[in-house]
Design a protein around this motif. Sequence first.
Motif, PDB file in Angstrom:
ATOM      1  N   ASP A  28      59.235  17.763   3.501  1.00  0.00           N
ATOM      2  CA  ASP A  28      59.797  18.176   2.223  1.00  0.00           C
ATOM      3  C   ASP A  28      58.739  18.063   1.124  1.00  0.00           C
ATOM      4  OD1 ASP A  28      62.273  18.637   3.408  1.00  0.00           O
ATOM      5  OD2 ASP A  28      62.924  16.584   3.076  1.00  0.00           O
ATOM      6  N   GLU A  29      58.067  16.930   1.061  1.00  0.00           N
ATOM      7  CA  GLU A  29      56.988  16.706   0.111  1.00  0.00           C
ATOM      8  C   GLU A  29      55.884  15.952   0.825  1.00  0.00           C
ATOM      9  OE1 GLU A  29      58.081  14.927  -3.602  1.00  0.00           O
ATOM     10  OE2 GLU A  29      59.937  16.066  -3.712  1.00  0.00           O
ATOM     11  N   GLY A  30      54.818  16.639   1.145  1.00  0.00           N
ATOM     12  CA  GLY A  30      53.703  16.008   1.832  1.00  0.00           C
ATOM     13  C   GLY A  30      52.890  17.021   2.599  1.00  0.00           C
ATOM     14  N   ASP A  31      51.639  16.683   2.847  1.00  0.00           N
ATOM     15  CA  ASP A  31      50.737  17.554   3.588  1.00  0.00           C
ATOM     16  C   ASP A  31      50.904  17.350   5.091  1.00  0.00           C
ATOM     17  OD1 ASP A  31      49.737  18.342   1.134  1.00  0.00           O
ATOM     18  OD2 ASP A  31      48.006  16.993   1.236  1.00  0.00           O
ATOM     19  N   VAL A  32      50.530  18.370   5.840  1.00  0.00           N
ATOM     20  CA  VAL A  32      50.497  18.286   7.296  1.00  0.00           C
ATOM     21  C   VAL A  32      49.050  18.513   7.718  1.00  0.00           C
ATOM     22  CG1 VAL A  32      51.296  19.281   9.475  1.00  0.00           C
ATOM     23  CG2 VAL A  32      52.861  19.142   7.520  1.00  0.00           C
ATOM     24  N   ASN A  33      48.470  17.542   8.421  1.00  0.00           N
ATOM     25  CA  ASN A  33      47.080  17.615   8.887  1.00  0.00           C
ATOM     26  C   ASN A  33      47.068  17.449  10.399  1.00  0.00           C
ATOM     27  OD1 ASN A  33      45.695  17.604   6.185  1.00  0.00           O
ATOM     28  ND2 ASN A  33      46.863  15.710   6.033  1.00  0.00           N
ATOM     29  N   LEU A  34      46.613  18.484  11.095  1.00  0.00           N
ATOM     30  CA  LEU A  34      46.607  18.478  12.559  1.00  0.00           C
ATOM     31  C   LEU A  34      45.197  18.791  13.048  1.00  0.00           C
ATOM     32  CD1 LEU A  34      49.834  20.636  12.998  1.00  0.00           C
ATOM     33  CD2 LEU A  34      49.671  18.144  12.907  1.00  0.00           C
ATOM     34  N   HIS A  35      44.696  17.971  13.956  1.00  0.00           N
ATOM     35  CA  HIS A  35      43.346  18.186  14.470  1.00  0.00           C
ATOM     36  C   HIS A  35      43.308  17.950  15.973  1.00  0.00           C
ATOM     37  CE1 HIS A  35      39.024  18.404  14.724  1.00  0.00           C
ATOM     38  NE2 HIS A  35      39.042  17.271  15.407  1.00  0.00           N
ATOM     39  N   GLY A  36      42.726  18.900  16.667  1.00  0.00           N
ATOM     40  CA  GLY A  36      42.477  18.734  18.096  1.00  0.00           C
ATOM     41  C   GLY A  36      43.724  18.701  18.958  1.00  0.00           C
ATOM     42  N   LEU A  37      44.752  19.449  18.562  1.00  0.00           N
ATOM     43  CA  LEU A  37      45.954  19.500  19.384  1.00  0.00           C
ATOM     44  C   LEU A  37      45.733  20.392  20.597  1.00  0.00           C
ATOM     45  CD1 LEU A  37      47.087  18.348  16.741  1.00  0.00           C
ATOM     46  CD2 LEU A  37      49.143  19.653  17.160  1.00  0.00           C
ATOM     47  N   SER A  38      46.303  20.012  21.711  1.00  0.00           N
ATOM     48  CA  SER A  38      46.283  20.819  22.922  1.00  0.00           C
ATOM     49  C   SER A  38      47.697  21.339  23.141  1.00  0.00           C
ATOM     50  CB  SER A  38      45.820  19.980  24.117  1.00  0.00           C
ATOM     51  OG  SER A  38      45.850  20.754  25.291  1.00  0.00           O
ATOM     52  N   LEU A  39      47.885  22.626  22.856  1.00  0.00           N
ATOM     53  CA  LEU A  39      49.212  23.239  22.915  1.00  0.00           C
ATOM     54  C   LEU A  39      49.320  24.198  24.086  1.00  0.00           C
ATOM     55  CD1 LEU A  39      49.380  24.275  19.158  1.00  0.00           C
ATOM     56  CD2 LEU A  39      50.346  22.214  20.178  1.00  0.00           C
ATOM     57  N   GLN A  40      50.517  24.281  24.651  1.00  0.00           N
ATOM     58  CA  GLN A  40      50.777  25.264  25.702  1.00  0.00           C
ATOM     59  C   GLN A  40      51.907  26.208  25.317  1.00  0.00           C
ATOM     60  OE1 GLN A  40      51.238  23.511  29.560  1.00  0.00           O
ATOM     61  NE2 GLN A  40      49.389  22.298  29.364  1.00  0.00           N
ATOM     62  N   ASN A  41      52.826  25.751  24.465  1.00  0.00           N
ATOM     63  CA  ASN A  41      53.985  26.555  24.088  1.00  0.00           C
ATOM     64  C   ASN A  41      54.188  26.637  22.581  1.00  0.00           C
ATOM     65  OD1 ASN A  41      55.351  27.518  26.591  1.00  0.00           O
ATOM     66  ND2 ASN A  41      55.131  25.353  27.076  1.00  0.00           N
ATOM     67  N   GLY A  42      53.105  26.541  21.846  1.00  0.00           N
ATOM     68  CA  GLY A  42      53.161  26.792  20.421  1.00  0.00           C
ATOM     69  C   GLY A  42      53.506  25.601  19.555  1.00  0.00           C
ATOM     70  N   LEU A  43      53.488  25.906  18.253  1.00  0.00           N
ATOM     71  CA  LEU A  43      53.676  24.908  17.220  1.00  0.00           C
ATOM     72  C   LEU A  43      54.380  25.579  16.054  1.00  0.00           C
ATOM     73  CD1 LEU A  43      52.826  22.181  15.757  1.00  0.00           C
ATOM     74  CD2 LEU A  43      50.771  23.426  15.068  1.00  0.00           C
ATOM     75  N   SER A  44      55.376  24.902  15.477  1.00  0.00           N
ATOM     76  CA  SER A  44      56.050  25.383  14.278  1.00  0.00           C
ATOM     77  C   SER A  44      55.931  24.315  13.196  1.00  0.00           C
ATOM     78  CB  SER A  44      57.540  25.648  14.540  1.00  0.00           C
ATOM     79  OG  SER A  44      57.705  26.718  15.420  1.00  0.00           O
ATOM     80  N   VAL A  45      55.442  24.734  12.022  1.00  0.00           N
ATOM     81  CA  VAL A  45      55.283  23.814  10.905  1.00  0.00           C
ATOM     82  C   VAL A  45      55.958  24.420   9.685  1.00  0.00           C
ATOM     83  CG1 VAL A  45      53.662  22.629   9.375  1.00  0.00           C
ATOM     84  CG2 VAL A  45      53.077  22.962  11.780  1.00  0.00           C
ATOM     85  N   TYR A  46      56.770  23.603   8.992  1.00  0.00           N
ATOM     86  CA  TYR A  46      57.361  24.016   7.722  1.00  0.00           C
ATOM     87  C   TYR A  46      57.024  22.956   6.682  1.00  0.00           C
ATOM     88  CZ  TYR A  46      60.556  24.810   3.930  1.00  0.00           C
ATOM     89  OH  TYR A  46      61.054  25.020   2.670  1.00  0.00           O
ATOM     90  N   ALA A  47      56.434  23.393   5.568  1.00  0.00           N
ATOM     91  CA  ALA A  47      56.113  22.487   4.472  1.00  0.00           C
ATOM     92  C   ALA A  47      56.717  23.054   3.195  1.00  0.00           C
ATOM     93  CB  ALA A  47      54.603  22.332   4.328  1.00  0.00           C
ATOM     94  N   ASP A  48      57.654  22.303   2.605  1.00  0.00           N
ATOM     95  CA  ASP A  48      58.282  22.768   1.372  1.00  0.00           C
ATOM     96  C   ASP A  48      57.287  22.662   0.215  1.00  0.00           C
ATOM     97  OD1 ASP A  48      60.216  23.718  -0.364  1.00  0.00           O
ATOM     98  OD2 ASP A  48      61.137  21.767  -0.652  1.00  0.00           O
ATOM     99  N   GLU A  49      56.756  21.465  -0.012  1.00  0.00           N
ATOM    100  CA  GLU A  49      55.759  21.241  -1.050  1.00  0.00           C
ATOM    101  C   GLU A  49      54.612  20.452  -0.448  1.00  0.00           C
ATOM    102  OE1 GLU A  49      57.366  19.409  -4.538  1.00  0.00           O
ATOM    103  OE2 GLU A  49      59.031  20.817  -4.649  1.00  0.00           O
ATOM    104  N   GLY A  50      53.574  21.156  -0.025  1.00  0.00           N
ATOM    105  CA  GLY A  50      52.423  20.484   0.568  1.00  0.00           C
ATOM    106  C   GLY A  50      51.553  21.469   1.312  1.00  0.00           C
ATOM    107  N   ASP A  51      50.310  21.077   1.532  1.00  0.00           N
ATOM    108  CA  ASP A  51      49.351  21.907   2.247  1.00  0.00           C
ATOM    109  C   ASP A  51      49.451  21.671   3.747  1.00  0.00           C
ATOM    110  OD1 ASP A  51      48.422  22.764  -0.235  1.00  0.00           O
ATOM    111  OD2 ASP A  51      46.830  21.255  -0.283  1.00  0.00           O
ATOM    112  N   VAL A  52      49.067  22.675   4.519  1.00  0.00           N
ATOM    113  CA  VAL A  52      49.008  22.562   5.973  1.00  0.00           C
ATOM    114  C   VAL A  52      47.580  22.866   6.397  1.00  0.00           C
ATOM    115  CG1 VAL A  52      49.862  23.417   8.182  1.00  0.00           C
ATOM    116  CG2 VAL A  52      51.423  23.245   6.224  1.00  0.00           C
ATOM    117  N   ASN A  53      46.948  21.914   7.078  1.00  0.00           N
ATOM    118  CA  ASN A  53      45.574  22.061   7.564  1.00  0.00           C
ATOM    119  C   ASN A  53      45.567  21.849   9.073  1.00  0.00           C
ATOM    120  OD1 ASN A  53      44.166  22.137   4.862  1.00  0.00           O
ATOM    121  ND2 ASN A  53      45.252  20.193   4.711  1.00  0.00           N
ATOM    122  N   ILE A  54      45.110  22.867   9.800  1.00  0.00           N
ATOM    123  CA  ILE A  54      45.054  22.784  11.261  1.00  0.00           C
ATOM    124  C   ILE A  54      43.626  23.115  11.689  1.00  0.00           C
ATOM    125  CG2 ILE A  54      45.940  23.694  13.445  1.00  0.00           C
ATOM    126  CD1 ILE A  54      48.519  24.460  11.913  1.00  0.00           C
TER     127      ILE A  54
END
Length: 108
Positions: A28-54
């Motif tokens: 709701d309020e905050g950044d999302v920081n993701l690094h070095g994830l190993s995905l096979q079936n995707g990723l969903s990110v929702y940020a109301d108020e905040g930056d998303v860095n992948i």
Amino acid sequence: IAGEIHSSDGDVTLRQVTTEKELKIATDEGDVNLHGLSLQNGLSVYADEGDVNISGTAASGYDLATDEGDLTVHGRDVSGDDASHYLKDTKSKNVIKVSADEGDITIK
């Protein structure tokens, strides 16, 4: 790791995580920081108020949207005048989906 992560007020940071199922993250309020994830079936990110860095996370497709913010994919600014939307290979299996109402989206 698999499932859903939600933060009402605070940042979410994940590093070096492996998941075989789709991972869903929402803030709701905050950044999302993701690094070095190993995905096979995707990723969903929702940020109301905040930056998303992948960064350091391979995907076969992207569905990225921000209402009020900049959109940068691998060093290239793909922002529009108002709201920005970036689509690439959205029918593939391992898609990163990000939606931000008020915040920047950066994919490195």
